[in-house]
Scaffold this active site. Structure first.
Site, mmCIF file in Angstrom:
data_model
loop_
_atom_site.group_PDB
_atom_site.id
_atom_site.type_symbol
_atom_site.label_atom_id
_atom_site.label_comp_id
_atom_site.label_asym_id
_atom_site.label_seq_id
_atom_site.Cartn_x
_atom_site.Cartn_y
_atom_site.Cartn_z
ATOM 1 N N LYS A 4 -33.187 -7.850 42.702
ATOM 2 C CA LYS A 4 -34.448 -7.063 41.902
ATOM 3 C C LYS A 4 -35.096 -7.612 41.031
ATOM 4 C CE LYS A 4 -31.039 -4.905 39.466
ATOM 5 N NZ LYS A 4 -29.667 -5.680 40.100
ATOM 6 N N ARG A 42 -27.807 1.924 34.270
ATOM 7 C CA ARG A 42 -26.559 1.759 34.978
ATOM 8 C C ARG A 42 -25.915 2.472 35.501
ATOM 9 N NH1 ARG A 42 -27.958 -4.461 34.790
ATOM 10 N NH2 ARG A 42 -26.485 -5.492 36.115
ATOM 11 N N ARG A 94 -27.373 -19.296 43.211
ATOM 12 C CA ARG A 94 -28.071 -18.759 41.972
ATOM 13 C C ARG A 94 -27.837 -19.789 41.147
ATOM 14 N NH1 ARG A 94 -29.307 -12.719 39.752
ATOM 15 N NH2 ARG A 94 -27.062 -12.910 39.021
ATOM 16 N N ARG A 151 -25.452 -19.114 36.423
ATOM 17 C CA ARG A 151 -25.112 -18.351 35.051
ATOM 18 C C ARG A 151 -23.636 -18.151 34.607
ATOM 19 N NH1 ARG A 151 -28.677 -12.938 36.416
ATOM 20 N NH2 ARG A 151 -25.913 -11.818 35.745
#
Ligand code: AMP
Length: 225
Positions: free
Chosen positions: A15, A90, A127, A158
């Site tokens: 996204k 969400r 990522r 992250r």
């Protein structure tokens, strides 16, 4: 017509990557609630202190808190020609609040990016984000460079991309966010895009989906003859 876009999809669907591309192509702001919260955590604000522990567990911050953030952001003039919401709504309560916030503005275009579960876990473990400017690498099909190509700072994983947190985020997605597909599915401006493709193919598919959705909105809002 303003492009009021919601990007829907599980964590790791791409996204954010795609939202940035739409932002560049259309010149409308990308609004990532995750980015807003991470910036608040880094800056050590009240909001950041409230959100940090929740985010590190992979859970959702409260609807009331996040709706207020989005309400304020969408009141700014730079959203007049449209915006891209990434990571919001969400929950169904957030989606209902968004409809109220947008009353009187052009209808939402909702694009759901669908990606197989196994690919999501792989993407999130790969990522890396820039510790300074927040740029994201490797989440889609892209390679991870040695350092941030935008500002040169070091890249880090992250905290919520750790495997056990990823499983929790996927569980939360299925339970709280996936019902949004049913919430939006019957709108003429809802489109599903196959996110299991190379990033450029996904980008083209999203562009086509946006055009088709806006055409459907025009048909619906034009007076019957
Ligand atoms: P993201 O970068 O979109 O994956 O968001 C990272 C984290 O921020 C999420 O796992 C949540 O803890 C929090 N968050 C972001 N957007 C929302 C939202 N709309 N509602 C509740 N929590 C959110």
């Amino acid at each position: 017509m303003a492009l009021n876009l919601v990007m829907l999809g599980p964590p790791g669907a791409g996204k954010g990557t795609q939202a940035v591309r739409v932002e560049q192509e259309r010149g409308i702001p990308q609004i990532s609630t995750g980015d807003i919260l991470r910036e608040a955590v880094q800056a050590g604000t009240d909001l950041g202190r409230q959100a940090q522990a929740v985010m590190e567990r992979g859970e959702l911050v409260s609807d009331a808190l996040i709706v207020e953030i989005v309400r304020e952001r969408l009141a700014r003039g730079d959203t007049r020609d449209g915006f891209i919401l990434d990571g919001f709504p969400r929950t169904v309560a957030q989606a209902e609040a968004l409809d109220r916030i947008l009353a009187g503005r052009d209808p939402l275009v909702v694009v759901e990016l669908s990606v197989l579960d196994q690919a999501l876990v792989e993407r999130l473990s790969r990522r890396r984000v820039c510790g300074d400017c927040g740029a994201t690498y490797g989440a889609g099909s892209g390679a991870v460079p040695a350092a941030c190509t935008r500002c040169g700072a070091a890249l880090v994983a992250r905290k919520d991309d750790r495997e056990e947190v990823v499983q929790e985020r996927l569980r939360v997605y299925r339970e709280q966010t996936e019902p949004l597909v049913a919430f939006y599915r019957d709108r003429p401006s809802f489109r599903r895009v196959d996110g299991n493709q190379a990033a450029d193919a996904v980008r083209l598919a999203i562009a086509g989906a946006i055009d088709a959705a806006q055409a459907a909105i025009r048909v619906q809002s034009s007076p019957a003859v």
